[in-house]
Enzyme design. Structure first.
Site, short mmCIF file in Angstrom:
data_model
loop_
_atom_site.label_atom_id
_atom_site.label_comp_id
_atom_site.label_asym_id
_atom_site.label_seq_id
_atom_site.Cartn_x
_atom_site.Cartn_y
_atom_site.Cartn_z
CB SER A 188 1.57 -2.82 1.42
OG SER A 188 0.65 -3.02 3.09
CE LYS A 189 -1.16 -8.51 -2.87
NZ LYS A 189 -1.52 -7.40 -3.53
NE ARG A 190 1.12 -5.59 5.95
CZ ARG A 190 2.90 -5.00 7.23
NH1 ARG A 190 2.10 -5.00 8.53
NH2 ARG A 190 3.36 -4.20 6.76
CB SER A 191 -3.25 -0.98 2.55
OG SER A 191 -2.17 -0.65 2.65
N GLY A 192 -5.89 -3.03 3.27
CA GLY A 192 -7.71 -3.51 2.64
C GLY A 192 -6.72 -3.50 1.94
#
Ligand code: GLU
Length: 463
Positions: free
Chosen positions: A252-256
């Site tokens: 996801s976006k939060r994975s970098g």
């Protein structure tokens, strides 16, 4: 039989690492066997498509090193390759399904279906769609039609037997027909649903192999049932585990940074990314950097693993280093770009790049070294070298006396202060660059302007 594979993205947003890996493996399968690779834009949901999204996705795939025989930008047999341009074809085949008793119109509204599901749940029954309940009396159908209500078109799912297939990755799979309910082929308004359009297109485009994420596993039985009803050849499907981020959670976006756009903006080399992705879920004999040709030749879908894979953007760095080492001077310069080297006099750029190329992974790092070695005279923040001023006073004297490399400074410094070996070279590196690591001192001496070296030695000789 010649292999035909495809990549079929919905043109919404940028492709991420998971999409790129799927595209890469399908490309490898086609190219490694002398087959064809197609691109298809699954763009029936125009509302979700952003301006320029499709063009950016195509550009990202080309950047990665993939080429295609036909696609939205290049027509070919089985085209057009945008679903939004295939309305006629979908209508024709929906008609065929209706004629042969494999499809029917359903006037039940979404609200009614939801209410029915809730009711079944309350009764402790599985909340399945039931055909008998959905059938309305003819008068009611007429009333709804006159009121302008558009029907959905549903598939008459098989009720006995099973749908079985040999998954390219997971081996034999089967789903009892009783678990396939009458799913929607086209929504009310006539827009074809994913299951129908995707399966039909694969058959009509002659696709023989489909590698895709395991989130589609449940769709495969339904799609095979559609193709069976149409008496069309089905591709062989293979389902790969989805990529997770470094935290083990689905990408996801939060994975970098994992979108193609972010990789490109950071100066990641396409071959570095291809090698990173290729190693997620497929074993290779070679441990080093592989060319696109080698990846295609060595790819075997039967070797794809079923275990979950984590994509860690930090791993790209390893392949980036190997890919950078494989570039020649001209390619390295064009990768770094003139902007990153703006501080370096043009005649010095080649030598500068040769000096720093083993210490950088991005054009931003090249720019930082350029600034450090050729920009402002002082190193910011002022580094603590760990050596007394006398060491630098002796080095400065030797430098002013004409020493042209760091080794020529070592003798006079040892004589004057007793500092030698790493007790001199480590502080010297800190004084010259403010960093504990970096290009070899000899190379730094060779490329740095003499006045900058002098100013930095002088500054540390004083403090
Ligand atoms: N458009 C679908 C997706 O992006 C394609 C799935 C498939 O490869 O069949 O998920």
């Amino acid at each position: 039989m010649s292999v035909v594979t495809r990549f079929a993205p919905s043109p919404t947003g940028r492709l991420h690492a998971g999409n790129l890996r799927t595209a890469l493996f399908n490309w490898c399968l086609a190219r490694g066997t002398g087959g064809r690779f197609l691109l298809r834009a699954e763009d029936t949901d125009a509302a979700r498509e952003g301006e320029g999204d499709l063009e950016r996705q195509l550009a990202d795939l080309a950047w990665l090193g993939l080429d295609w025989d036909a696609g939205p930008d290049r027509d070919g047999v089985g085209g057009p390759f945008r679903q939004s341009e295939r309305g006629e074809i979908y209508r024709e085949y929906l008609g065929r399904l209706a004629e042969t008793g494999h499809a029917y119109t359903c006037y039940r509204t979404d609200a009614e279906l939801r209410a029915r599901r809730d009711e079944l749940r309350r009764q402790g029954l599985p909340p399945r769609y039931d055909r008998e309940w959905a059938a309305l009396p003819q008068a009611e159908i007429l009333r709804r039609r006159e009121a302008g209500q558009m029907p959905a078109i549903r598939f008459t799912a098989p009720t006995t037997g099973e749908v079985a297939w040999h998954d390219l990755v997971r081996g034999p799979r089967a789903l009892p027909a009783s678990e396939i309910s009458d799913f929607v082929l086209a929504r009310s308004g006539g827009m074809p649903g994913f299951l129908f359009a995707n399966a039909l297109d694969d058959a009509l485009m002659g696709v023989t192999h489909v590698l895709r994420g395991e989130d589609h596993l449940v769709n495969t039985a339904r799609q095979l049932a559609i193709l069976r009803a149409l008496e069309l050849p089905a591709p062989r499907y293979g389902h790969m585990p989805l990529l997770a981020g470094p935290d083990g959670v689905k990408l996801s976006k939060r994975s970098g940074a994992t979108s193609a756009g972010e990789f490109r903006a950071a100066g990641v080399l396409p071959l570095a990314l291809a090698n990173t992705l290729a190693r997620l879920g497929h074993p290779w004999e070679a441990h080093g950097l592989m060319s696109m040709h080698e990846l295609a030749q060595g790819f075997d879908p039967a070797q794809l693993t079923t275990s979950g894979q984590r994509f860690d953007p930090a791993h790209v760095g390893h392949w980036q280093r190997l890919a950078l080492d494989a570039l020649d001077d001209a390619a390295l310069a064009s990768w770094a770009g003139p902007e990153a080297m703006a501080a370096v006099p043009p005649e010095q750029r080649e030598a500068f790049l040769a000096a720093v190329c083993h210490n950088v992974e991005s054009p931003a790092e090249v720019a930082a070294w350029a600034q450090l070695l050729f920009g402002a005279t002082e190193v910011e923040p002022w580094p603590d070298t760990g050596a007394p001023p006398a060491v630098f006073a002796a080095a400065l004297a030797a430098f002013d006396a004409g020493a042209t490399d760091h080794k020529a400074l070592a003798g006079p410094v040892r004589e004057a202060t007793g500092a030698s070996g790493k007790h001199f070279f480590k502080p010297l590196r800190m004084a010259l660059t403010g960093r504990a690591e970096g290009p070899e001192l000899g190379t730094l001496f060779a490329v740095m302007p003499r006045e900058v070296i002098r100013a930095r030695l002088a500054r540390h000789a004083q403090s």
